[in-house]
Design a protein around this motif. Structure first.
Motif, PDB file in Angstrom:
ATOM      1  N   ARG A  95       0.865  -1.189   0.000  1.00 26.32           N
ATOM      2  CA  ARG A  95       0.000   0.000   0.000  1.00 26.32           C
ATOM      3  C   ARG A  95       0.895   1.230   0.000  1.00 26.32           C
ATOM      4  NH1 ARG A  95      -3.541   2.971   4.002  1.00 26.32           N
ATOM      5  NH2 ARG A  95      -5.541   3.320   2.947  1.00 26.32           N
ATOM      6  N   THR A  96       0.647   2.148  -0.930  1.00 27.16           N
ATOM      7  CA  THR A  96       1.548   3.287  -1.065  1.00 27.16           C
ATOM      8  C   THR A  96       0.800   4.570  -1.405  1.00 27.16           C
ATOM      9  OG1 THR A  96       3.601   4.042  -2.131  1.00 27.16           O
ATOM     10  CG2 THR A  96       2.008   2.939  -3.527  1.00 27.16           C
ATOM     11  N   PHE A  97       1.400   5.694  -0.994  1.00 29.88           N
ATOM     12  CA  PHE A  97       0.924   7.027  -1.342  1.00 29.88           C
ATOM     13  C   PHE A  97       2.114   7.846  -1.836  1.00 29.88           C
ATOM     14  CE2 PHE A  97      -2.081   5.535   1.800  1.00 29.88           C
ATOM     15  CZ  PHE A  97      -3.307   6.009   1.356  1.00 29.88           C
ATOM     16  N   ASP A  98       1.827   8.818  -2.693  1.00 30.24           N
ATOM     17  CA  ASP A  98       2.875   9.691  -3.239  1.00 30.24           C
ATOM     18  C   ASP A  98       2.351  11.119  -3.242  1.00 30.24           C
ATOM     19  OD1 ASP A  98       4.749  11.090  -4.712  1.00 30.24           O
ATOM     20  OD2 ASP A  98       4.589   9.863  -6.510  1.00 30.24           O
ATOM     21  N   LEU A  99       3.074  12.009  -2.587  1.00 30.26           N
ATOM     22  CA  LEU A  99       2.759  13.437  -2.619  1.00 30.26           C
ATOM     23  C   LEU A  99       3.979  14.161  -3.184  1.00 30.26           C
ATOM     24  CD1 LEU A  99       0.905  15.832  -1.937  1.00 30.26           C
ATOM     25  CD2 LEU A  99       1.901  15.866   0.356  1.00 30.26           C
ATOM     26  N   GLY A 100       3.822  14.742  -4.367  1.00 32.83           N
ATOM     27  CA  GLY A 100       4.933  15.419  -5.020  1.00 32.83           C
ATOM     28  C   GLY A 100       4.532  16.797  -5.515  1.00 32.83           C
ATOM     29  N   PHE A 101       5.527  17.620  -5.826  1.00 37.47           N
ATOM     30  CA  PHE A 101       5.243  18.984  -6.272  1.00 37.47           C
ATOM     31  C   PHE A 101       6.329  19.448  -7.243  1.00 37.47           C
ATOM     32  CE2 PHE A 101       8.005  19.307  -2.624  1.00 37.47           C
ATOM     33  CZ  PHE A 101       8.879  20.341  -2.931  1.00 37.47           C
ATOM     34  N   TYR A 102       6.001  20.501  -7.967  1.00 34.68           N
ATOM     35  CA  TYR A 102       6.938  21.115  -8.905  1.00 34.68           C
ATOM     36  C   TYR A 102       7.497  22.389  -8.290  1.00 34.68           C
ATOM     37  CZ  TYR A 102       4.696  17.899 -12.086  1.00 34.68           C
ATOM     38  OH  TYR A 102       4.203  16.756 -12.663  1.00 34.68           O
ATOM     39  N   GLY A 103       8.798  22.598  -8.482  1.00 32.70           N
ATOM     40  CA  GLY A 103       9.435  23.738  -7.845  1.00 32.70           C
ATOM     41  C   GLY A 103      10.449  24.428  -8.743  1.00 32.70           C
ATOM     42  N   VAL A 111       6.583  26.498  -6.081  1.00 33.91           N
ATOM     43  CA  VAL A 111       6.210  27.812  -6.612  1.00 33.91           C
ATOM     44  C   VAL A 111       4.761  27.761  -7.084  1.00 33.91           C
ATOM     45  CG1 VAL A 111       8.538  28.499  -7.294  1.00 33.91           C
ATOM     46  CG2 VAL A 111       7.137  27.161  -8.871  1.00 33.91           C
ATOM     47  N   ASN A 112       4.123  28.917  -7.096  1.00 27.93           N
ATOM     48  CA  ASN A 112       2.736  29.003  -7.559  1.00 27.93           C
ATOM     49  C   ASN A 112       2.642  29.167  -9.069  1.00 27.93           C
ATOM     50  OD1 ASN A 112       1.615  28.828  -4.935  1.00 27.93           O
ATOM     51  ND2 ASN A 112       2.014  31.013  -4.605  1.00 27.93           N
ATOM     52  N   THR A 113       3.697  29.716  -9.673  1.00 33.15           N
ATOM     53  CA  THR A 113       3.701  29.912 -11.122  1.00 33.15           C
ATOM     54  C   THR A 113       5.065  29.531 -11.694  1.00 33.15           C
ATOM     55  OG1 THR A 113       4.415  32.233 -10.937  1.00 33.15           O
ATOM     56  CG2 THR A 113       2.035  31.803 -11.009  1.00 33.15           C
ATOM     57  N   VAL A 115       7.197  29.487 -15.812  1.00 33.41           N
ATOM     58  CA  VAL A 115       7.141  29.913 -17.201  1.00 33.41           C
ATOM     59  C   VAL A 115       7.351  28.691 -18.084  1.00 33.41           C
ATOM     60  CG1 VAL A 115       8.196  31.322 -19.014  1.00 33.41           C
ATOM     61  CG2 VAL A 115       7.921  32.252 -16.703  1.00 33.41           C
ATOM     62  N   ASN A 116       6.404  28.441 -18.961  1.00 33.24           N
ATOM     63  CA  ASN A 116       6.560  27.368 -19.947  1.00 33.24           C
ATOM     64  C   ASN A 116       7.640  27.808 -20.932  1.00 33.24           C
ATOM     65  OD1 ASN A 116       6.314  25.865 -22.397  1.00 33.24           O
ATOM     66  ND2 ASN A 116       4.238  25.265 -21.829  1.00 33.24           N
ATOM     67  N   PRO A 117       8.788  27.106 -20.987  1.00 29.43           N
ATOM     68  CA  PRO A 117       9.893  27.561 -21.843  1.00 29.43           C
ATOM     69  C   PRO A 117       9.607  27.419 -23.338  1.00 29.43           C
ATOM     70  CG  PRO A 117      10.386  25.425 -20.908  1.00 29.43           C
ATOM     71  CD  PRO A 117       9.121  25.873 -20.269  1.00 29.43           C
ATOM     72  N   ILE A 118       8.608  26.632 -23.709  1.00 34.18           N
ATOM     73  CA  ILE A 118       8.254  26.473 -25.122  1.00 34.18           C
ATOM     74  C   ILE A 118       7.373  27.615 -25.594  1.00 34.18           C
ATOM     75  CG2 ILE A 118       7.107  24.995 -26.826  1.00 34.18           C
ATOM     76  CD1 ILE A 118       9.675  23.792 -25.770  1.00 34.18           C
ATOM     77  N   THR A 119       6.373  27.985 -24.786  1.00 32.39           N
ATOM     78  CA  THR A 119       5.415  29.016 -25.196  1.00 32.39           C
ATOM     79  C   THR A 119       5.731  30.389 -24.618  1.00 32.39           C
ATOM     80  OG1 THR A 119       3.956  28.625 -23.297  1.00 32.39           O
ATOM     81  CG2 THR A 119       3.623  27.244 -25.265  1.00 32.39           C
ATOM     82  N   GLY A 120       6.519  30.423 -23.526  1.00 32.60           N
ATOM     83  CA  GLY A 120       6.784  31.685 -22.847  1.00 32.60           C
ATOM     84  C   GLY A 120       5.644  32.122 -21.952  1.00 32.60           C
ATOM     85  N   GLU A 121       4.614  31.292 -21.838  1.00 36.01           N
ATOM     86  CA  GLU A 121       3.437  31.647 -21.053  1.00 36.01           C
ATOM     87  C   GLU A 121       3.623  31.273 -19.584  1.00 36.01           C
ATOM     88  OE1 GLU A 121      -1.428  30.861 -21.142  1.00 36.01           O
ATOM     89  OE2 GLU A 121      -0.102  29.920 -22.627  1.00 36.01           O
ATOM     90  N   THR A 122       3.073  32.090 -18.693  1.00 34.15           N
ATOM     91  CA  THR A 122       3.087  31.778 -17.270  1.00 34.15           C
ATOM     92  C   THR A 122       1.992  30.752 -16.968  1.00 34.15           C
ATOM     93  OG1 THR A 122       3.918  33.974 -16.665  1.00 34.15           O
ATOM     94  CG2 THR A 122       2.812  32.705 -14.944  1.00 34.15           C
ATOM     95  N   VAL A 123       2.364  29.688 -16.277  1.00 30.86           N
ATOM     96  CA  VAL A 123       1.423  28.613 -15.974  1.00 30.86           C
ATOM     97  C   VAL A 123       1.422  28.334 -14.480  1.00 30.86           C
ATOM     98  CG1 VAL A 123       1.612  27.535 -18.251  1.00 30.86           C
ATOM     99  CG2 VAL A 123       3.211  26.876 -16.438  1.00 30.86           C
ATOM    100  N   GLU A 124       0.368  27.683 -14.004  1.00 26.59           N
ATOM    101  CA  GLU A 124       0.211  27.390 -12.583  1.00 26.59           C
ATOM    102  C   GLU A 124       0.243  25.878 -12.377  1.00 26.59           C
ATOM    103  OE1 GLU A 124      -3.412  29.195 -11.378  1.00 26.59           O
ATOM    104  OE2 GLU A 124      -2.736  31.242 -11.797  1.00 26.59           O
ATOM    105  N   PRO A 125       1.319  25.340 -11.821  1.00 27.30           N
ATOM    106  CA  PRO A 125       1.433  23.885 -11.654  1.00 27.30           C
ATOM    107  C   PRO A 125       0.480  23.344 -10.588  1.00 27.30           C
ATOM    108  CG  PRO A 125       3.271  24.979 -10.599  1.00 27.30           C
ATOM    109  CD  PRO A 125       2.515  26.054 -11.332  1.00 27.30           C
ATOM    110  N   THR A 126       0.106  22.088 -10.756  1.00 27.74           N
ATOM    111  CA  THR A 126      -0.620  21.371  -9.715  1.00 27.74           C
ATOM    112  C   THR A 126       0.333  20.366  -9.078  1.00 27.74           C
ATOM    113  OG1 THR A 126      -1.361  19.670 -11.263  1.00 27.74           O
ATOM    114  CG2 THR A 126      -2.788  21.580 -10.971  1.00 27.74           C
TER     115      THR A 126
END
Length: 297
Positions: A95-103, A111-113, A115-126
């Protein structure tokens, strides 16, 4: 000939003895036999006694687009918590759980936002919340998602040994209908199906697996994921793939993880490391995005 029931009884007895034997006691593993294979995989990836095991992982998310260099987007890290509970028949309930995030790529801090390096657009990770994932590991194989064990089968894993090094690989692939079809969500999706393949390598030392004075052995896990870009990447008009690469290690206690990981858990889900069921999975990540970000069901 040893019957399946006798094999299970012997395995359960040997697991209990692993705790009691003196430090000098050793065993010689034959990883081609289902009994030793089961013993090794549980000791490598978990703890034969049923004690909870923690893994800290760290790596990188990149975006892959035809005709362009792979573009790093963010650090990706978190903690996996797992139990391998011994059963009366000699099997183990996984039995396993995984909690991960982007930083941030340099500091690793959440981080809350971005920059997508392909589009240059600011994005909000989950973040990533996976679990509970449950399986039964036995001498008859691995049975996932409540599947009934099949006594006619035999556990066999592709172990590789090189002197004292030992490892085996596994991969998981799936696809499903995209809950965010591109016709309705052109900025978020470019394909009618979501696809993913995850490739794992579980690596340790044979001498540590054969040491009967311990119930858990150190492990390094390498993971590579190639998948349909997540909606938060906003790559709908640019077909490509998301690529995640991580390395993880067992850690003796959660406090051995980096400060940025512990800070994220403390702010996001303080009982993640201690609660019996810290969260309940609610569909795949595309469904979760649709529900949480777009108000859909």
């Amino acid at each position: 000939m040893t019957t399946p029931l006798a094999r299970r009884t012997l395995l359960a007895s040997s697991t209990a003895l692993a705790v009691a034997r003196p430090a000098s006691a050793r065993r010689t593993l034959d990883l081609k036999t289902p009994e030793d294979c089961l013993y090794a995989v549980v000791k490598l990836r978990g703890d034969l006694s049923g004690k909870m095991v923690y893994q800290w992982y760290t790596g990188m998310l990149s975006l892959l687009v035809p005709g362009k260099m792979p573009a790093p987007v963010a650090r990706y890290q978190g903690i996996i918590r797992t139990t391998w509970t011994p059963q009366a028949d000699g099997s183990f309930k996984y039995r396993t759980f995984d909690l991960g995030f982007y930083g941030d790529l340099e500091t690793g801090r959440a981080v809350n936002t971005l920059v997508n390096p392909i589009t240059g657009e600011t994005v909000e990770p989950t973040d990533v919340r996976d679990g509970p994932v449950e399986s039964v590991y036995s001498v008859n194989g691995v049975f996932r998602d409540g599947a009934k064990p099949d006594p006619t089968k035999t556990l066999s894993l592709p172990w590789v040994t090189a002197n004292d090094q030992v490892w085996y690989g596994a991969n998981l692939a799936f696809e499903y209908v995209n809950p965010l079809p591109p016709a309705q969500y052109p900025e978020l999706s470019s394909t009618e199906k979501v696809m993913q393949r995850s490739i794992f390598t579980y690596k340790g030392r044979l001498s540590e697996l054969e040491d009967d004075s311990t119930t858990s052995a150190p492990m390094e896990t390498l993971m590579t994921v190639i998948a349909t870009p997540h909606p938060w990447h906003k790559m709908g008009r640019i077909p490509g793939f998301g690529h995640i690469q991580t390395v993880s290690h067992k850690i003796a206690r959660p406090e051995d993880a980096p400060p940025e990981v512990l800070d994220y858990i403390a702010k996001t889900m303080p009982d993640y490391l201690t609660a019996e069921t810290p969260f309940i999975g609610a569909g795949n990540s595309f469904e979760r995005y649709k529900r949480d970000r777009l108000g859909g069901s």
